[in-house]
Write a protein that holds these residues in place. Structure first.
Motif, mmCIF file in Angstrom:
data_model
loop_
_atom_site.group_PDB
_atom_site.id
_atom_site.type_symbol
_atom_site.label_atom_id
_atom_site.label_comp_id
_atom_site.label_asym_id
_atom_site.label_seq_id
_atom_site.Cartn_x
_atom_site.Cartn_y
_atom_site.Cartn_z
ATOM 1 N N TYR A 66 0.881 -1.171 0.000
ATOM 2 C CA TYR A 66 0.000 0.000 0.000
ATOM 3 C C TYR A 66 0.919 1.223 0.000
ATOM 4 O O TYR A 66 1.760 1.358 0.890
ATOM 5 N N PRO A 80 0.208 6.092 9.165
ATOM 6 C CA PRO A 80 -0.517 5.449 10.271
ATOM 7 C C PRO A 80 -1.890 4.908 9.879
ATOM 8 O O PRO A 80 -2.199 3.746 10.153
ATOM 9 N N VAL A 81 -2.715 5.724 9.220
ATOM 10 C CA VAL A 81 -4.050 5.208 8.877
ATOM 11 C C VAL A 81 -3.949 4.098 7.827
ATOM 12 O O VAL A 81 -4.745 3.146 7.846
ATOM 13 N N ALA A 82 -2.973 4.210 6.941
ATOM 14 C CA ALA A 82 -2.793 3.143 5.953
ATOM 15 C C ALA A 82 -2.480 1.830 6.679
ATOM 16 O O ALA A 82 -2.997 0.767 6.328
ATOM 17 N N LYS A 112 -3.326 1.090 9.774
ATOM 18 C CA LYS A 112 -4.530 0.635 10.487
ATOM 19 C C LYS A 112 -5.477 -0.092 9.531
ATOM 20 O O LYS A 112 -6.058 -1.131 9.868
ATOM 21 N N LYS A 113 -5.612 0.447 8.327
ATOM 22 C CA LYS A 113 -6.476 -0.188 7.328
ATOM 23 C C LYS A 113 -5.891 -1.546 6.889
ATOM 24 O O LYS A 113 -6.639 -2.501 6.657
ATOM 25 N N GLU A 152 -6.853 -3.924 9.692
ATOM 26 C CA GLU A 152 -8.280 -4.170 9.931
ATOM 27 C C GLU A 152 -9.083 -4.504 8.675
ATOM 28 O O GLU A 152 -10.100 -5.174 8.763
ATOM 29 N N GLU A 153 -8.614 -4.029 7.528
ATOM 30 C CA GLU A 153 -9.374 -4.319 6.298
ATOM 31 C C GLU A 153 -8.698 -5.400 5.458
ATOM 32 O O GLU A 153 -9.347 -6.069 4.668
ATOM 33 N N THR A 199 -1.036 3.200 16.599
ATOM 34 C CA THR A 199 -1.722 2.211 15.751
ATOM 35 C C THR A 199 -1.460 0.792 16.253
ATOM 36 O O THR A 199 -2.366 -0.051 16.295
ATOM 37 N N GLN A 200 -0.224 0.550 16.665
ATOM 38 C CA GLN A 200 0.123 -0.767 17.200
ATOM 39 C C GLN A 200 -0.653 -1.059 18.492
ATOM 40 O O GLN A 200 -1.131 -2.174 18.709
ATOM 41 N N LEU A 201 -0.779 -0.010 19.338
ATOM 42 C CA LEU A 201 -1.508 -0.205 20.601
ATOM 43 C C LEU A 201 -2.996 -0.475 20.344
ATOM 44 O O LEU A 201 -3.643 -1.179 21.119
ATOM 45 N N MET A 202 -3.516 0.105 19.274
ATOM 46 C CA MET A 202 -4.940 -0.091 18.950
ATOM 47 C C MET A 202 -5.209 -1.474 18.350
ATOM 48 O O MET A 202 -6.350 -1.926 18.335
ATOM 49 N N ASN A 211 -2.785 -4.298 18.697
ATOM 50 C CA ASN A 211 -1.943 -5.357 19.283
ATOM 51 C C ASN A 211 -1.105 -6.108 18.248
ATOM 52 O O ASN A 211 -0.883 -7.320 18.368
ATOM 53 N N LYS A 212 -0.641 -5.378 17.255
ATOM 54 C CA LYS A 212 0.231 -5.987 16.241
ATOM 55 C C LYS A 212 1.436 -5.070 15.986
ATOM 56 O O LYS A 212 1.346 -3.863 16.132
ATOM 57 N N HIS A 213 2.555 -5.703 15.579
ATOM 58 C CA HIS A 213 3.788 -4.937 15.353
ATOM 59 C C HIS A 213 3.820 -4.232 14.001
ATOM 60 O O HIS A 213 3.388 -4.780 12.982
#
Lengths: 154, 154, 154, 154, 154
Positions: free
Chosen positions: C36, C45-47, C49-50, C53-54, C86-89, C91-93
């Motif tokens: 991405y 950061p938002v990339a 997170k997506k 999660e996506e 983002t990692q804290l939200m 739980n992934k590295h």
């Protein structure tokens, strides 16, 4: 049985995790130790969050050695802020044990400092977990971890 | 009965927690005091969160004495930011009572300042909890805690 | 099958994402890579997170090259702080792989550094995902990504 | 009926809250005003959150006067960051009205500035609440609150 | 139909929002544009959050012109940090388009820069929304918005 987590880095130039574990075991028993090592200090916060939520740790020590450059100071600030945030998200303590590379006058003193600070925070860790009332008695005493105590104001 | 929590550190060089407790008790009754002491100021935020959520405190005083070095200033910034965050997460007030070691010209003045600031914030704490309308009357009056008030602009 | 995400920028002056992908594929198989690309480091950061999660990624590498000006340093600070968040939200590295434009003495060294740091963090990424116990053995060894290791204190 | 909250401090050296309330009432009716005063600017964010969630305010003005010292600047930064965070948590606007003590050349100008900035932000507050389309027409016009407008670029 | 939100300020000295809208419409259709103008850059984050959650925007451009003083730089930092946070809370992109008043050598260049940066980010916005694969092809190319591209390292 309580679980204490030790989270440290491959970036650090001293094995502070081992020192902490040695000190913990010398002073108390009746707990289990789990260790998790990550590359650098900015990887510590999520590692801590996983230790609480996936490994059910009750308390953690997060150990690292930020470098001497401005960018290293900024990394330490980012890591520290997120370690506090992690605690707020989990309602559990993380003892941050950072030794900055410019805190010692040479490599020997730095190694001494890293070892001692890890050990003194290991005692804090045990107190917070098993005997928090001991800390109330030391309130306002000017205690320091590593170098000698500042002591109370005269 | 309302619960007031006192959260302080072993790093501080003056027992600000004791001063705050003494002042609270001298000015009001009808509340219970709970105390929690942690090693340093960066341990205060999670301690405060636990005091609200595990001990059901209604309001807190978080007392600490950041050292004079740049790294100490940074720690204070990290702790302060997280104390505000803690309040946003709980919708309850935390009176931050920090005295920086370079605020006093010598140890004597510093001890005087730490005592007085803790006591003046204890009064703020009681006002916020029991008589918030008293604070509206003092809006814009240039009040200070510790050193003397700046007063309103002329 | 595990999914590794590569998130990078059009602002960077070296294709660090390609270097990371090449290194990942040379060292391990049994995982899928998703890429991405966003304009700048503050979009990372938002990339990320997506991607978690996506796209259900298990771990991410976030690669970027902050410029040399004060405003670029500030952007890097904002991006780094949010990558940790983002990692804290999740739980992934997320392995942050940033190369600052003023880290190299010329364009050639900078390109070398960007390539090498991306590759060394690709190895960290594989270790965290598949063999975390390898990192415990390297705790406190003074490892660096890019320039040569500092090594343990003597 | 809409509720506008006024949140201010006893630290401020001018009663900006009163100025804001006077301006609001002079320009519009059909709303209710609620006031909440706290000791300092770092107490504003949680006060604002409580005003939204416990008093059902629709919009807030948060007024304060940070002092001139570096520590005051840092407090303002912490308060501002958390005021923005409060808005993100509630999806409601807070107009931050801060006047720094070093913005005026003397006490008289500072008082003038505090009064005027409070009043001009009161108009912004009314526009955001009742006529947001008015602000679109002023987009890019170089407007300022307090000192005179910078105006559009030529 | 996709919705693109334009969020800008009355503080800015150039109508960057209008430039962005013009560029968006010139390059693509099949989307709806919604505009929201707030007083200053610190009001942008909550405005963006409302645009995502109350107006169902799919992507946003947040445009502003921070002033040249240290306090303005700090405001920009606070706004930027919160814009990233907003993205993490919503899993949607916000293109931050900030032009600092000291980036141009005179008003004319500054106006040119504001216009061009808004337009180039409008293209990024369309790519992220409709053709993200186009950005992967430009990874590591040293692209810049406003002034000319730095280009890949040689």
């Amino acid at each position: 049985m309580k679980k204490i987590g030790i989270v440290d880095t491959t970036f650090a130039r001293y094995d502070m995790g081992a020192a902490a574990i040695d000190e913990l075991k010398s002073n108390h028993d009746g707990f289990k130790i789990i260790r998790y090592t990550v590359p650098g200090i900015k990887d510590l916060p999520v590692a801590c969050k996983k230790m609480f939520e996936e490994q059910n740790c009750d308390i953690l020590m997060a150990l690292g050695m930020p470098g001497p450059k401005p960018i290293d100071k900024q990394c330490a600030h980012e890591a520290s802020s997120a370690l506090i945030q992690t605690q707020l998200m989990t309602n559990k303590h993380i003892l941050e044990v950072f030794v900055h590379e410019d805190e010692g006058k040479d490599e020997k003193e730095l190694a001494w400092l890293a070892d001692r600070r890890a050990r003194e925070h290991a005692i804090n860790c045990l107190d917070l977990l098993f005997k928090p009332e001991k800390l109330i008695k030391k309130a306002g005493k000017g205690l320091r971890e590593g170098f000698k105590d500042a002591g109370p104001l005269k």
